[in-house]
Motif scaffolding. Structure first.
Motif, mmCIF file in Angstrom:
data_model
loop_
_atom_site.group_PDB
_atom_site.id
_atom_site.type_symbol
_atom_site.label_atom_id
_atom_site.label_comp_id
_atom_site.label_asym_id
_atom_site.label_seq_id
_atom_site.Cartn_x
_atom_site.Cartn_y
_atom_site.Cartn_z
ATOM 1 N N ARG A 130 87.415 -39.407 -27.466
ATOM 2 C CA ARG A 130 87.897 -39.396 -26.005
ATOM 3 C C ARG A 130 89.339 -39.048 -25.988
ATOM 4 N NH1 ARG A 130 87.277 -45.343 -23.623
ATOM 5 N NH2 ARG A 130 88.816 -46.502 -24.949
ATOM 6 N N LEU A 131 89.692 -38.659 -24.789
ATOM 7 C CA LEU A 131 91.337 -38.396 -24.302
ATOM 8 C C LEU A 131 91.466 -39.683 -23.291
ATOM 9 C CD1 LEU A 131 93.784 -36.661 -24.334
ATOM 10 C CD2 LEU A 131 92.660 -35.493 -22.305
ATOM 11 N N VAL A 132 92.433 -40.464 -23.578
ATOM 12 C CA VAL A 132 92.987 -41.396 -22.881
ATOM 13 C C VAL A 132 94.250 -41.272 -22.571
ATOM 14 C CG1 VAL A 132 91.361 -43.000 -23.756
ATOM 15 C CG2 VAL A 132 93.373 -43.030 -24.818
ATOM 16 N N VAL A 137 93.573 -45.678 -20.292
ATOM 17 C CA VAL A 137 92.497 -45.257 -19.405
ATOM 18 C C VAL A 137 91.816 -43.737 -19.590
ATOM 19 C CG1 VAL A 137 92.363 -44.633 -16.975
ATOM 20 C CG2 VAL A 137 94.086 -46.339 -17.569
ATOM 21 N N GLU A 138 90.691 -44.025 -19.816
ATOM 22 C CA GLU A 138 89.971 -42.756 -20.123
ATOM 23 C C GLU A 138 89.877 -41.720 -19.191
ATOM 24 O OE1 GLU A 138 85.285 -41.865 -20.433
ATOM 25 O OE2 GLU A 138 85.803 -43.278 -22.038
ATOM 26 N N VAL A 139 90.471 -40.486 -19.627
ATOM 27 C CA VAL A 139 90.520 -39.297 -18.868
ATOM 28 C C VAL A 139 89.001 -38.457 -19.141
ATOM 29 C CG1 VAL A 139 91.700 -37.103 -18.698
ATOM 30 C CG2 VAL A 139 92.934 -39.328 -19.255
ATOM 31 N N ALA A 140 88.808 -38.202 -20.484
ATOM 32 C CA ALA A 140 87.541 -37.597 -20.597
ATOM 33 C C ALA A 140 86.786 -37.956 -21.860
ATOM 34 C CB ALA A 140 87.873 -36.142 -20.794
ATOM 35 N N LEU A 141 85.544 -38.344 -22.061
ATOM 36 C CA LEU A 141 84.776 -38.703 -23.207
ATOM 37 C C LEU A 141 84.413 -37.033 -23.810
ATOM 38 C CD1 LEU A 141 83.244 -40.373 -25.169
ATOM 39 C CD2 LEU A 141 81.455 -40.469 -23.585
ATOM 40 N N LEU A 142 84.971 -36.776 -24.598
ATOM 41 C CA LEU A 142 85.074 -35.341 -25.150
ATOM 42 C C LEU A 142 83.530 -34.916 -25.801
ATOM 43 C CD1 LEU A 142 88.482 -35.096 -26.850
ATOM 44 C CD2 LEU A 142 87.806 -34.484 -24.490
ATOM 45 N N PHE A 143 82.999 -35.859 -26.591
ATOM 46 C CA PHE A 143 81.770 -35.751 -27.071
ATOM 47 C C PHE A 143 81.376 -37.017 -27.784
ATOM 48 C CE2 PHE A 143 84.342 -34.813 -30.635
ATOM 49 C CZ PHE A 143 83.836 -35.774 -31.832
ATOM 50 N N THR A 144 79.822 -37.211 -27.929
ATOM 51 C CA THR A 144 79.267 -38.134 -28.801
ATOM 52 C C THR A 144 78.294 -37.408 -29.927
ATOM 53 O OG1 THR A 144 77.484 -38.562 -27.367
ATOM 54 C CG2 THR A 144 79.466 -39.956 -27.030
ATOM 55 N N ALA A 145 78.540 -38.026 -31.022
ATOM 56 C CA ALA A 145 77.457 -37.497 -32.226
ATOM 57 C C ALA A 145 76.535 -38.646 -32.637
ATOM 58 C CB ALA A 145 78.299 -36.881 -33.086
ATOM 59 N N ARG A 146 75.153 -38.463 -32.663
ATOM 60 C CA ARG A 146 74.431 -39.684 -32.851
ATOM 61 C C ARG A 146 73.260 -39.192 -33.873
ATOM 62 N NH1 ARG A 146 71.778 -43.652 -28.549
ATOM 63 N NH2 ARG A 146 72.043 -45.524 -29.693
ATOM 64 N N THR A 147 72.870 -40.105 -34.730
ATOM 65 C CA THR A 147 71.834 -40.060 -35.573
ATOM 66 C C THR A 147 70.370 -39.731 -34.806
ATOM 67 O OG1 THR A 147 72.418 -41.642 -37.075
ATOM 68 C CG2 THR A 147 70.206 -41.156 -37.283
ATOM 69 N N THR A 148 69.668 -38.631 -35.193
ATOM 70 C CA THR A 148 68.599 -38.149 -34.274
ATOM 71 C C THR A 148 67.600 -37.227 -35.424
ATOM 72 O OG1 THR A 148 67.857 -36.943 -32.451
ATOM 73 C CG2 THR A 148 69.656 -35.946 -33.605
ATOM 74 N N LYS A 217 96.687 -39.946 -25.531
ATOM 75 C CA LYS A 217 96.351 -39.951 -26.818
ATOM 76 C C LYS A 217 94.997 -39.885 -27.159
ATOM 77 C CE LYS A 217 96.196 -44.937 -26.910
ATOM 78 N NZ LYS A 217 96.953 -46.384 -27.534
ATOM 79 N N LEU A 218 94.412 -39.474 -28.478
ATOM 80 C CA LEU A 218 93.189 -39.076 -28.662
ATOM 81 C C LEU A 218 92.691 -40.446 -29.495
ATOM 82 C CD1 LEU A 218 92.908 -35.429 -29.940
ATOM 83 C CD2 LEU A 218 91.620 -36.306 -28.011
ATOM 84 N N GLN A 219 91.383 -40.757 -29.239
ATOM 85 C CA GLN A 219 90.736 -41.776 -29.778
ATOM 86 C C GLN A 219 89.305 -41.670 -30.394
ATOM 87 O OE1 GLN A 219 90.574 -45.079 -26.969
ATOM 88 N NE2 GLN A 219 92.501 -45.816 -27.665
ATOM 89 N N PHE A 220 89.162 -41.682 -31.697
ATOM 90 C CA PHE A 220 87.723 -41.518 -32.479
ATOM 91 C C PHE A 220 87.357 -42.986 -32.896
ATOM 92 C CE2 PHE A 220 91.017 -38.073 -33.266
ATOM 93 C CZ PHE A 220 90.557 -37.001 -32.754
ATOM 94 N N GLY A 221 86.065 -42.953 -32.721
ATOM 95 C CA GLY A 221 85.375 -44.196 -33.093
ATOM 96 C C GLY A 221 83.695 -43.876 -33.669
ATOM 97 N N VAL A 222 83.362 -44.791 -34.339
ATOM 98 C CA VAL A 222 82.057 -44.650 -34.911
ATOM 99 C C VAL A 222 81.499 -46.333 -35.073
ATOM 100 C CG1 VAL A 222 82.977 -44.939 -37.572
ATOM 101 C CG2 VAL A 222 80.637 -43.894 -37.044
#
Length: 277
Positions: A130-132, A137-148, A217-222
């Motif tokens: 996401r871009l904050v 403060v979140e500006v955009a949730l760029l994507f999510t990747a999930r087990t499927t 800033k960019l944030q990445f999480g899992v």
């Protein structure tokens, strides 16, 4: 509830163990040695820098190395998104943040990512970017990747629609391909087999246009989902803003601030002397 393997509990708790004479030793994956994250980046949980390793090849952009986040060695309550994920709950994970950078309206924000998971869809781990703002403060949730177990891994079931444009647009999992050292002892493993959703996405390009000038800033999480077993992670590479690598907003060092203070004090003293004269 899944059976918890005793050897894994020992490994995570750091307790040493030995085998009796004639016993068969368990062969664990040999972890590659990761380098620290770049200067100015910050991490809570497990992050690092690697080159081509296991199923994660050298990235298609940004050179021969990439940064990563992983739930192996993650921290409780870290790596998830509030209110995201559907039925169940996140447990432990990791978050990586870039330095604060300045961007102009219309700047393209580009990078590549690769999601790797050893877990099955019943315990659907997920990663995100996401871009904050510089105030988080979140500006955009760029994507999510999930087990499927089938279909696209990005965004995966129960997850928001990505704000970024992805290439390729279709993101099925490469089933069963999980050999990657950031997964720790789960490297090469699959809960419930490759048809349950474990594997990797391969490198995917993410593109987003920043709407307004500002500091970001960019944030990445899992995060693990519903338990803390069978690790997942994400590799990130080639982050550029307006076609250039991130250029952090400069922050005055303490010594510079002290010199500035002395300078201002000197100016004030000169003004006082002039008034007295």
């Amino acid at each position: 509830m899944r059976e918890y393997l005793t050897w894994r509990r020992w490994l995570r708790s750091g307790v040493a163990f030995s085998a009796l004479a004639g016993a068969t030793f368990l062969a664990l994956p040999q972890a590659a040695e990761a380098a620290p994250i770049p200067a100015g980046y910050s991490c809570v949980g497990a992050c690092g820098t690697l080159g081509a390793d296991g199923v994660v090849t050298a990235p298609p952009v940004g050179g021969s190395t990439y940064q990563y986040v992983s739930t192996w060695g993650g921290t409780n309550g870290v790596g998830s998104l509030p209110g995201v994920g559907g039925t169940g709950s996140p447990t432990d994970g990791s978050t990586l943040s870039t330095p604060v950078f300045a961007a102009q309206a219309g700047d393209a924000l580009n990078f590549a990512f690769n999601y790797v998971t050893s877990d099955g869809s019943g315990y659907a781990d997920y990663a995100w970017a996401r871009l904050v703002t510089d105030a988080n403060v979140e500006v955009a949730l760029l994507f999510t990747a999930r087990t499927t177990p089938g279909g696209d891994t990005v965004p995966g079931f129960g997850m928001p629609t990505p704000a970024a444009t992805l290439s390729p647009a279709s993101t099925p999992i490469n089933p069963g391909a999980t050999i990657w050292s950031p997964l720790g002892a789960d490297s090469g493993r699959c809960f419930n087999g490759p048809t349950a959703g474990c594997g990797n996405t391969g490198w995917i390009l993410s593109n987003y246009t920043i709407a307004a000038a500002g500091n970001y800033k960019l944030q990445f999480g899992v995060t693990n989902w519903n338990d803390t077993q069978f690790a997942s992670g994400m590799a990130i590479a080639g982050v550029t803003v307006g076609g250039k690598p991130i250029d952090p907003v400069p922050v005055p060092e303490p010594a510079s601030l002290a010199l500035l203070g002395f300078g201002l004090a000197g100016v004030a003293a000169m003004r006082r002397r002039r008034k007295v004269g």
